[in-house]
Design a protein around this motif. Structure first.
Motif, PDB file in Angstrom:
ATOM      1  N   PRO A  10      64.772  55.740  40.055  1.00 57.40           N
ATOM      2  CA  PRO A  10      65.184  56.056  41.429  1.00 57.40           C
ATOM      3  C   PRO A  10      64.461  55.195  42.463  1.00 57.40           C
ATOM      4  CG  PRO A  10      64.817  58.069  40.177  1.00 57.40           C
ATOM      5  CD  PRO A  10      64.304  56.935  39.337  1.00 57.40           C
ATOM      6  N   ARG A  11      63.171  54.893  42.216  1.00 57.00           N
ATOM      7  CA  ARG A  11      62.423  54.072  43.165  1.00 57.00           C
ATOM      8  C   ARG A  11      62.964  52.653  43.205  1.00 57.00           C
ATOM      9  NH1 ARG A  11      61.450  52.222  46.883  1.00 57.00           N
ATOM     10  NH2 ARG A  11      59.525  51.749  47.980  1.00 57.00           N
ATOM     11  N   ALA A  12      63.397  52.152  42.047  1.00 61.03           N
ATOM     12  CA  ALA A  12      63.985  50.826  42.006  1.00 61.03           C
ATOM     13  C   ALA A  12      65.301  50.795  42.779  1.00 61.03           C
ATOM     14  CB  ALA A  12      64.213  50.396  40.556  1.00 61.03           C
ATOM     15  N   VAL A  13      66.100  51.846  42.622  1.00 62.68           N
ATOM     16  CA  VAL A  13      67.356  51.952  43.371  1.00 62.68           C
ATOM     17  C   VAL A  13      67.080  51.907  44.863  1.00 62.68           C
ATOM     18  CG1 VAL A  13      69.309  53.451  43.905  1.00 62.68           C
ATOM     19  CG2 VAL A  13      68.524  53.223  41.536  1.00 62.68           C
ATOM     20  N   MET A  14      66.061  52.663  45.297  1.00 66.09           N
ATOM     21  CA  MET A  14      65.721  52.714  46.714  1.00 66.09           C
ATOM     22  C   MET A  14      65.286  51.344  47.232  1.00 66.09           C
ATOM     23  SD  MET A  14      62.937  55.190  48.594  1.00 66.09           S
ATOM     24  CE  MET A  14      63.704  56.620  47.830  1.00 66.09           C
ATOM     25  N   HIS A  58      64.870  40.659  37.683  1.00 69.63           N
ATOM     26  CA  HIS A  58      63.900  39.736  37.094  1.00 69.63           C
ATOM     27  C   HIS A  58      62.640  39.560  37.941  1.00 69.63           C
ATOM     28  CE1 HIS A  58      66.647  38.871  33.901  1.00 69.63           C
ATOM     29  NE2 HIS A  58      67.598  38.649  34.772  1.00 69.63           N
ATOM     30  N   ASN A  59      62.595  40.150  39.123  1.00 68.45           N
ATOM     31  CA  ASN A  59      61.355  40.125  39.908  1.00 68.45           C
ATOM     32  C   ASN A  59      61.343  41.303  40.878  1.00 68.45           C
ATOM     33  OD1 ASN A  59      58.914  39.422  41.036  1.00 68.45           O
ATOM     34  ND2 ASN A  59      59.742  37.758  42.284  1.00 68.45           N
ATOM     35  N   PRO A  60      61.233  42.532  40.363  1.00 67.67           N
ATOM     36  CA  PRO A  60      61.316  43.716  41.232  1.00 67.67           C
ATOM     37  C   PRO A  60      60.107  43.885  42.149  1.00 67.67           C
ATOM     38  CG  PRO A  60      60.736  44.370  39.010  1.00 67.67           C
ATOM     39  CD  PRO A  60      61.070  42.905  38.942  1.00 67.67           C
ATOM     40  N   GLY A  73      63.714  51.646  55.358  1.00 66.43           N
ATOM     41  CA  GLY A  73      63.664  52.809  54.470  1.00 66.43           C
ATOM     42  C   GLY A  73      62.270  53.316  54.243  1.00 66.43           C
ATOM     43  N   ASP A  74      61.923  53.505  52.961  1.00 67.32           N
ATOM     44  CA  ASP A  74      60.638  54.064  52.547  1.00 67.32           C
ATOM     45  C   ASP A  74      59.532  53.055  52.830  1.00 67.32           C
ATOM     46  OD1 ASP A  74      58.490  55.188  51.284  1.00 67.32           O
ATOM     47  OD2 ASP A  74      59.592  55.745  49.470  1.00 67.32           O
ATOM     48  N   ASN A  75      58.509  53.448  53.614  1.00 67.73           N
ATOM     49  CA  ASN A  75      57.463  52.500  54.014  1.00 67.73           C
ATOM     50  C   ASN A  75      56.153  52.717  53.265  1.00 67.73           C
ATOM     51  OD1 ASN A  75      56.700  54.880  55.166  1.00 67.73           O
ATOM     52  ND2 ASN A  75      56.641  54.129  57.279  1.00 67.73           N
ATOM     53  N   ARG A  76      56.215  52.990  51.971  1.00 69.77           N
ATOM     54  CA  ARG A  76      54.998  53.067  51.178  1.00 69.77           C
ATOM     55  C   ARG A  76      54.352  51.689  51.112  1.00 69.77           C
ATOM     56  NH1 ARG A  76      57.392  56.374  45.927  1.00 69.77           N
ATOM     57  NH2 ARG A  76      58.600  57.883  47.126  1.00 69.77           N
ATOM     58  N   THR A  77      53.050  51.648  50.929  1.00 68.90           N
ATOM     59  CA  THR A  77      52.350  50.363  50.903  1.00 68.90           C
ATOM     60  C   THR A  77      52.456  49.681  49.559  1.00 68.90           C
ATOM     61  OG1 THR A  77      50.289  51.469  50.276  1.00 68.90           O
ATOM     62  CG2 THR A  77      50.684  51.124  52.623  1.00 68.90           C
ATOM     63  N   LYS A  78      53.028  50.344  48.573  1.00 69.80           N
ATOM     64  CA  LYS A  78      53.183  49.751  47.248  1.00 69.80           C
ATOM     65  C   LYS A  78      54.454  50.281  46.622  1.00 69.80           C
ATOM     66  CE  LYS A  78      50.934  49.388  42.723  1.00 69.80           C
ATOM     67  NZ  LYS A  78      49.781  49.802  41.894  1.00 69.80           N
ATOM     68  N   LEU A  79      55.206  49.372  45.984  1.00 64.24           N
ATOM     69  CA  LEU A  79      56.395  49.802  45.273  1.00 64.24           C
ATOM     70  C   LEU A  79      55.987  50.398  43.934  1.00 64.24           C
ATOM     71  CD1 LEU A  79      58.806  46.809  45.982  1.00 64.24           C
ATOM     72  CD2 LEU A  79      58.773  49.050  47.087  1.00 64.24           C
ATOM     73  N   ASP A  80      56.192  51.681  43.761  1.00 59.51           N
ATOM     74  CA  ASP A  80      55.759  52.372  42.550  1.00 59.51           C
ATOM     75  C   ASP A  80      56.964  52.669  41.677  1.00 59.51           C
ATOM     76  OD1 ASP A  80      54.571  53.843  40.602  1.00 59.51           O
ATOM     77  OD2 ASP A  80      54.166  55.603  41.851  1.00 59.51           O
ATOM     78  N   TYR A  81      57.081  51.974  40.553  1.00 62.25           N
ATOM     79  CA  TYR A  81      58.185  52.195  39.631  1.00 62.25           C
ATOM     80  C   TYR A  81      57.768  53.052  38.449  1.00 62.25           C
ATOM     81  CZ  TYR A  81      60.209  48.326  42.255  1.00 62.25           C
ATOM     82  OH  TYR A  81      60.675  47.519  43.254  1.00 62.25           O
ATOM     83  N   GLY A  82      56.579  53.644  38.507  1.00 63.16           N
ATOM     84  CA  GLY A  82      56.112  54.487  37.420  1.00 63.16           C
ATOM     85  C   GLY A  82      55.044  53.795  36.599  1.00 63.16           C
ATOM     86  N   PRO A  84      53.152  51.540  33.849  1.00 60.04           N
ATOM     87  CA  PRO A  84      53.502  50.181  33.418  1.00 60.04           C
ATOM     88  C   PRO A  84      54.413  50.152  32.203  1.00 60.04           C
ATOM     89  CG  PRO A  84      51.180  50.298  33.990  1.00 60.04           C
ATOM     90  CD  PRO A  84      51.695  51.702  34.053  1.00 60.04           C
ATOM     91  N   GLY A  85      54.139  50.999  31.223  1.00 56.64           N
ATOM     92  CA  GLY A  85      54.994  51.022  30.039  1.00 56.64           C
ATOM     93  C   GLY A  85      56.412  51.433  30.378  1.00 56.64           C
ATOM     94  N   LEU A  86      56.541  52.416  31.271  1.00 57.14           N
ATOM     95  CA  LEU A  86      57.866  52.853  31.689  1.00 57.14           C
ATOM     96  C   LEU A  86      58.551  51.797  32.537  1.00 57.14           C
ATOM     97  CD1 LEU A  86      57.171  56.604  32.573  1.00 57.14           C
ATOM     98  CD2 LEU A  86      58.263  55.664  30.520  1.00 57.14           C
ATOM     99  N   GLN A  87      57.766  51.050  33.325  1.00 57.76           N
ATOM    100  CA  GLN A  87      58.328  49.957  34.109  1.00 57.76           C
ATOM    101  C   GLN A  87      58.974  48.926  33.194  1.00 57.76           C
ATOM    102  OE1 GLN A  87      55.707  48.146  37.012  1.00 57.76           O
ATOM    103  NE2 GLN A  87      54.603  50.050  37.309  1.00 57.76           N
ATOM    104  N   LEU A  88      58.235  48.549  32.146  1.00 47.74           N
ATOM    105  CA  LEU A  88      58.752  47.548  31.214  1.00 47.74           C
ATOM    106  C   LEU A  88      60.007  48.050  30.518  1.00 47.74           C
ATOM    107  CD1 LEU A  88      58.494  44.877  29.712  1.00 47.74           C
ATOM    108  CD2 LEU A  88      56.958  46.021  28.103  1.00 47.74           C
ATOM    109  N   LEU A  89      59.962  49.300  30.038  1.00 50.12           N
ATOM    110  CA  LEU A  89      61.125  49.863  29.363  1.00 50.12           C
ATOM    111  C   LEU A  89      62.319  49.933  30.299  1.00 50.12           C
ATOM    112  CD1 LEU A  89      62.376  51.190  26.886  1.00 50.12           C
ATOM    113  CD2 LEU A  89      61.482  53.382  27.695  1.00 50.12           C
ATOM    114  N   SER A  90      62.062  50.352  31.547  1.00 49.02           N
ATOM    115  CA  SER A  90      63.132  50.444  32.529  1.00 49.02           C
ATOM    116  C   SER A  90      63.742  49.077  32.800  1.00 49.02           C
ATOM    117  CB  SER A  90      62.600  51.053  33.833  1.00 49.02           C
ATOM    118  OG  SER A  90      63.603  51.044  34.826  1.00 49.02           O
ATOM    119  N   GLN A  91      62.880  48.065  32.894  1.00 50.12           N
ATOM    120  CA  GLN A  91      63.378  46.719  33.169  1.00 50.12           C
ATOM    121  C   GLN A  91      64.187  46.186  31.994  1.00 50.12           C
ATOM    122  OE1 GLN A  91      60.431  44.097  34.741  1.00 50.12           O
ATOM    123  NE2 GLN A  91      61.757  42.304  34.699  1.00 50.12           N
TER     124      GLN A  91
END
Length: 276
Positions: A10-14, A58-60, A73-82, A84-91
């Motif tokens: 969901p964070r990647a979608v956003m 290829h470069n989220p 939109g969302d003004n967090r200071t860091k893009l949090d995709y979860g 690291p292992g889940l980030q890789l699997l998601s990608q």
């Protein structure tokens, strides 16, 4: 509306939709089995949005997505995709479609099986004539493409298969990639057998087919969303030349590589002339 791709996070979608919004591209979201499907409301923006989807996959972590979230939109200071292992699997999942993933899993499973039963697996999947039991089994025209004989061999092929095959499948659909897989996974095997006999294997012919296909589509039908950097085409052509020169060793299926490249070029040319 035109679907440009699907994302599991969901964070990647956003992050992506915020960026598209900052570029004046309105999107519509629908929840599906693979996560969230992203649609472009205005069809005239579909090509640009498809390019941005491929770039995001290829470069989220590109700073422009965070900036867009600050702007619209969302003004967090860091893009949090979860994690690291889940980030890789998601990608891995979102960067590919079902044909890409099923083929990748099949190749890895066969490679692991060969570590324990090398003779049995090779006997079952090798080209006609490699074993005494191979006659009249038509699947052997294709199945040598699924065989890999070293960790470096399968790692190289799977990386390029996921990267190029995933882009083709996400941009043009599973049917186009499946056809390319069958053609570039069969004809090069026949050519390799004709020149060097039945003892070969690997998805390299298909990888060269993907390179040729992507290059033609990026040149003749860029509106389809496939972009291949000229440097990558140059690198693969150099590898092909070095392979035929003998610099890279004797155990390289150079004829399969060349045949795969030509098959990809031809299919790319045919598909680039299609209206849809």
């Amino acid at each position: 509306m035109v679907e440009i791709g699907r994302l599991a996070s969901p964070r990647a979608v956003m992050a992506l939709t915020d960026y598209l919004k900052s570029q004046g591209i309105e999107t519509h979201l629908e929840h599906v089995a693979q996560g969230t499907a992203i649609f472009v409301v205005d069809d005239s923006h579909a090509t640009a949005a498809q390019r941005e989807f491929a770039a995001f996959i290829h470069n989220p972590m590109d700073a422009k997505y965070l900036q867009a979230s600050w702007d619209v939109g969302d003004n967090r200071t860091k893009l949090d995709y979860g994690a690291p292992g889940l980030q890789l699997l998601s990608q891995i999942i979102t960067g590919a479609g079902p044909v890409t993933l099923i083929t990748l899993i099949a190749c890895v499973a066969i490679y692991i099986a060969m570590l324990f039963m090398p003779e049995a697996i090779f006997s079952a999947l090798s080209f006609f004539g490699a074993t005494s039991e191979s006659h009249w089994q038509f699947w052997r025209l294709f199945t040598p493409s699924l065989l890999h004989f070293s960790l470096m061999h399968i790692a190289f092929n799977m990386l390029w298969w996921w990267y190029l095959g995933g882009r083709i499948e996400n941009s043009l659909g599973s049917g186009r990639l499946l056809l390319l897989l069958v053609v570039a996974g069969t004809l090069p095997n026949m050519v390799q057998f004709f020149f060097d006999g039945p003892n070969f294997g690997g998805l390299s012919g298909v990888v060269y087919g993907l390179i040729g296909y992507s290059w033609v589509m990026s040149q003749w039908a860029p509106q389809r969303g496939l972009v291949l950097r000229p440097a990558l085409m140059g690198f693969m052509l150099l590898s092909l030349v070095l392979g035929f020169s003998g610099v890279m060793g004797d155990n390289i299926a150079n004829n399969a590589h060349l045949a795969g490249l030509l098959a990809g070029l031809v299919q790319g040319w045919l598909d680039s002339r299609r209206k849809s």
